[in-house]
Design an enzyme around this catalytic site. Structure first.
Site: not given
Length: 455
Positions: A56, A258, A275, A286, A365, A369, A376, A399, A403, A420, A422
Site C-alpha cells: 500500500d 555508480h 557525488d 550535481d 567516462h 553532460h 543527465h 567532472e 580511478y 572525481r 565535479e
C-alpha cells in the site's frame, strides 16, 4: 576537531529562495513548441503517475520533466493537450477530479478549476472526461507525443481508432504520430533566467551539504552516515529530494562509478568520494568532491588529487560559446594522461598513450553532460554528426576523475584510490559561470574546512 553539529554559517542559511517559474514563461514555452510543429498538428504530453513501492506504499511522487516544463502542474496522472490555433484555447489539461473523501486521505486536489486559475491552462477537465480527446483531436493530421512512452502511444492509438471508426460521419483521424521529445528537448537545452535562478539555488544547497559532510567525516563512521548528513541539508533548505541517488564511496568504493551501497565503514588514511546534488523545484544540482576521511591528504593521495584538480580547473576555464564538450574532454584526457605519466602510472610518450587509450584504465567516462530538470539532462550532443558548439544558457557539468585499480603492477601508495571533482557551469556570453563554487576543491582549502577553519 570540528564541532559535532557545527553552527550554520551565512552560506548554510539559504532562506532567500528564488521565485518559481512564472505562468507566462510556461505559456511561452508552449508557444515555442507549437511553433515548431507542422500545420494542423496537436500535442499530447502525459504527466507522471504514482508508482507502487510495496503493497500500500508508493514511491515519493516526482512529476515528469517534459510535462513540468510545459505547465508546472504538480499532481500525478495528468495529461496536457496542445491544440495550435484552437479558438477556445490551445492548452487543455486533464487532471484528477475533486473528491472530498479521497482528499481527506491524501490531501487537497487542485481540480480543473484550480488548474485554469493557478496554472494558466485555457481549459481543464476531470480525467473521467478523457473521451473528450476524440473531439479535441478530430481533424488534426499529425499527433506529437513521447513515442517512447507506451501509455501515451496506447492513448494515441485509441484516439486514432475511435476517430477512424467515425470516418463515415466526417471524423478525421491523425495520419501521423511524431516524437515530441525531439523538439521539446532542444527547447529545454537552453535555460532561461528563471531556470538559472532555480539551478543556482539547487547548487547552493548542494554546496552547503558537501561542506557539512566534510565537517562531519571521521574514521569509523559509515558511508550512510555522511549520506544522512548530505540529505539532511537538502531537506532542511527545501530541496525535498536528491536529484539522483547519493554516492558516498570510501576507499576503493570510490572506483565504482555508480556506487550505491553506501554501507562501508570509513577507514583512516583513505579518501571518500561524494557525488550528490539537491533537486530544488525539480532542477538538479550535481557536485562531486573527494576528500580525506581524517581531514589530511597523504602525499600520494594529494599528488593524484592535484592531477585531477588541475585538469578540472583548466576544463572549467575552457567553457565558452563556440567550444565543444568534445574539445573540453580531449583537453582533460591530455592533462590526466600527462599526470599519470609523471606519477609513473603510465609509461611512454604522451601522444602514444593517448592514441592507444592507455589512460582508459584509469579514466572511463566522459567529462561533461547537460544539467537541468534531469541530472543527465536532455538535448543532443551532436548536430549533423558533429560535436555541438556551446551556446549561452546551456548548463554543463565538468567532472574529470582518476580511478586506480588495486593491482600488482600499480605502486602500493596509489592502489584503490578513486578521485572525481565535479562542478556545474553555465555558458555565458562572456564565457562561464560556476554554480558550485561555494564548496572548496583545492586540497589546502578542504583540509582547512575539515579542521574547522572559516573557509
Amino acid at each position: 576537531m570540528p564541532a559535532e553539529h557545527p553552527e550554520r554559517t551565512a552560506l548554510d542559511t539559504l532562506d532567500a529562495r528564488p521565485a518559481p517559474i512564472a505562468l507566462d514563461e510556461y505559456a511561452a514555452r508552449r508557444e515555442r513548441l507549437m511553433a515548431e510543429l507542422p500545420e494542423n498538428a496537436a500535442v499530447i504530453v502525459p504527466g507522471a503517475g504514482l508508482k507502487t513501492r510495496n503493497r500500500d506504499s508508493e514511491y515519493a511522487f516526482r512529476q515528469d520533466s517534459d510535462f513540468h516544463y510545459l505547465c508546472g502542474f504538480p499532481e500525478p496522472d495528468a495529461l496536457l493537450v496542445l491544440l495550435p490555433g484552437r479558438e477556445a484555447g490551445e492548452a487543455v489539461l486533464f487532471c484528477q477530479e475533486k473528491d472530498p473523501l479521497k482528499e481527506a486521505w491524501t490531501g487537497i486536489r487542485i481540480g480543473p478549476e484550480g488548474a485554469v486559475r493557478d496554472y494558466g491552462v485555457d481549459e481543464a477537465f476531470d480525467n473521467a472526461e478523457r473521451s473528450r480527446l476524440n473531439d479535441l483531436l478530430d481533424g488534426r493530421r499529425s499527433l506529437y507525443l513521447p513515442l517512447a512512452d507506451a501509455s501515451a502511444m496506447a492513448l494515441a492509438e485509441n484516439v486514432r481508432q475511435s476517430l477512424s471508426a467515425r470516418a463515415r460521419r466526417g471524423a478525421i483521424a491523425p495520419e501521423h504520430f511524431g516524437d515530441v521529445s525531439a523538439v521539446l528537448h532542444e527547447l529545454r537545452l537552453t535555460k532561461s533566467e528563471g531556470e538559472l535562478a532555480l539551478m543556482r539555488h539547487a547548487c547552493r544547497i548542494s554546496a552547503a551539504a558537501h561542506r557539512r559532510a566534510m565537517r562531519m567525516s571521521r574514521p569509523g563512521r559509515f558511508e550512510y552516515q555522511l549520506q544522512a548528513e548530505i540529505e539532511h541539508e537538502f531537506v532542511w533548505h527545501g530541496a525535498r529530494a536528491p536529484a539522483y541517488g547519493t554516492i558516498v564511496g570510501g576507499g576503493a568504493n570510490a572506483c565504482v562509478l555508480h556506487y550505491v551501497e553506501n554501507a562501508a565503514e570509513l577507514a583512516d588514511d583513505t579518501l571518500v568520494l561524494i557525488d550528490a546534488g539537491a533537486e530544488y523545484a525539480l532542477y538538479a544540482g550535481d557536485i562531486t568532491r573527494t576528500f580525506p576521511v581524517n581531514g589530511r591528504f597523504t602525499a600520494a593521495q594529494r599528488a593524484l588529487y592535484d592531477v585531477v584538480l588541475a585538469a578540472e580547473e583548466r576544463a572549467v576555464a575552457a567553457v565558452a560559446p563556440g567550444v565543444t564538450l568534445d574539445a573540453i574532454h580531449q583537453g582533460v584526457v591530455r592533462d590526466l594522461t600527462a599526470g599519470l605519466i609523471e606519477l609513473g602510472l603510465l609509461e611512454g610518450e604522451l601522444d602514444a598513450n593517448i592514441d592507444s587509450q592507455a589512460y582508459r584504465r584509469f579514466y572511463l567516462h566522459s567529462t561533461s553532460h547537460w544539467l537541468g530538470l534531469d541530472v543527465h539532462d536532455v538535448g543532443s550532443y551532436r548536430v549533423d554528426g558533429e560535436p555541438r558548439a556551446l551556446e549561452p544558457g546551456m548548463v554543463v557539468t565538468v567532472e574529470p576523475g582518476l580511478y586506480v585499480p588495486d593491482a600488482d603492477d600499480i605502486p602500493a601508495a596509489y592502489r584503490g584510490i578513486g578521485i572525481r571533482i565535479e562542478d556545474d557551469v553555465v555558458v555565458t556570453a562572456e564565457g562561464f559561470e560556476v554554480l558550485t563554487g561555494d564548496v572548496p576543491k583545492r586540497a589546502d582549502e578542504i583540509e582547512a574546512l575539515m579542521r574547522g577553519d572559516d573557509v
